[in-house]
Design an enzyme around this catalytic site. Structure first.
Site, PDB file in Angstrom:
ATOM      1  N   ARG A   1       0.834  -1.218   0.000  1.00  0.00           N
ATOM      2  CA  ARG A   1       0.000   0.000   0.000  1.00  0.00           C
ATOM      3  C   ARG A   1       0.858   1.255   0.000  1.00  0.00           C
ATOM      4  O   ARG A   1       0.441   2.308  -0.477  1.00  0.00           O
ATOM      5  CB  ARG A   1      -0.984  -0.030   1.169  1.00  0.00           C
ATOM      6  CG  ARG A   1      -2.166  -0.940   0.864  1.00  0.00           C
ATOM      7  CD  ARG A   1      -2.881  -1.375   2.092  1.00  0.00           C
ATOM      8  NE  ARG A   1      -2.154  -2.441   2.758  1.00  0.00           N
ATOM      9  CZ  ARG A   1      -2.500  -2.973   3.902  1.00  0.00           C
ATOM     10  NH1 ARG A   1      -3.542  -2.547   4.539  1.00  0.00           N
ATOM     11  NH2 ARG A   1      -1.783  -3.946   4.430  1.00  0.00           N
TER      12      ARG A   1
ATOM     13  N   GLU B   1       4.901 -11.144  14.103  1.00  0.00           N
ATOM     14  CA  GLU B   1       4.312 -11.746  15.299  1.00  0.00           C
ATOM     15  C   GLU B   1       4.790 -13.198  15.458  1.00  0.00           C
ATOM     16  O   GLU B   1       5.136 -13.633  16.544  1.00  0.00           O
ATOM     17  CB  GLU B   1       2.796 -11.685  15.186  1.00  0.00           C
ATOM     18  CG  GLU B   1       2.143 -11.730  16.534  1.00  0.00           C
ATOM     19  CD  GLU B   1       0.675 -11.396  16.452  1.00  0.00           C
ATOM     20  OE1 GLU B   1       0.226 -10.881  15.408  1.00  0.00           O
ATOM     21  OE2 GLU B   1      -0.006 -11.667  17.445  1.00  0.00           O
TER      22      GLU B   1
END
Ligand code: AMP
Length: 179
Positions: A62, A99
């Site tokens: 993006r 993560e």
């Protein structure tokens, strides 16, 4: 209407995506709204109008859309920072933690010359792990990273502080509470 209200209304927030407990802030609705898209780009560009910016670096994917528009408006070059294995020429790379596990991002080693003034762009800063890795990559090849700019900040996650600790000022347009 303030530009913040305008931008906030153009972003679609999707609970429990991509997994339970995460609210995904989807900017495709902002990009598809001509007025909101222009407003977001104008606000990202505004602090740098009239200053010399050599390159805008955008983080896949993006950050390419926003960064490309910002680069055009600043008459700067655009530099893609990509996931490992996508760039065809000689690259520099940096590992960063996700993560679960680690990933790597890359940039062409000749994309920025030492001392060039660069701004980094992405849609959103959460923990700041992704942007911190991109800043390290740029600094590694001698770029002067003058700022890191995002449409959305998740201030509860403290990402901006992580970038500022690398000596890079952070500018964000709107904040959302929570993760
Ligand atoms: P971080 O490294 O934690 O700052 O995460 C930033 C990157 O992950 C950016 O490229 C964002 O596009 C994406 N991201 C993280 N959290 C969200 C969220 N809640 N909604 C949309 N995108 C997100």
């Amino acid at each position: 209407m303030s530009f913040q209200t305008d931008l906030r209304a153009s972003i679609r927030s999707i609970p429990d995506y991509p997994k339970p407990g995460i609210v995904f802030h989807d900017i495709t609705t902002l990009l598809g709204d001509a007025r909101a898209f222009r407003r977001a780009i104008d606000e990202l560009v505004q602090p740098w109008a009239g200053t010399k910016i050599d390159k805008v670096a955008g983080i896949e994917a993006r950050g390419f859309i926003l960064g490309g528009a910002v680069a055009h408006q600043l008459s700067a070059g655009f530099v893609p920072i990509r996931k490992k294995g996508k760039l065809p020429h000689a690259t520099v790379s940096v590992a960063y933690s996700l993560e679960y596990g680690v990933d790597e991002m890359e940039m062409h080693s000749d994309a920025v010359r030492a001392g060039e003034r660069v701004i980094l762009i992405d849609d959103l800063i959460a923990t700041g792990g992704t942007a911190a890795a991109a800043v390290r990559l740029l600094q590694q090849i001698g770029a002067d990273v003058v700022a890191a700019c995002f449409v959305i900040d998740l201030p509860d996650l403290g990402g901006a502080k992580k970038i500022e600790a690398l000596g890079v000022p952070v500018r964000t347009l709107i904040g959302f509470d929570g993760h």
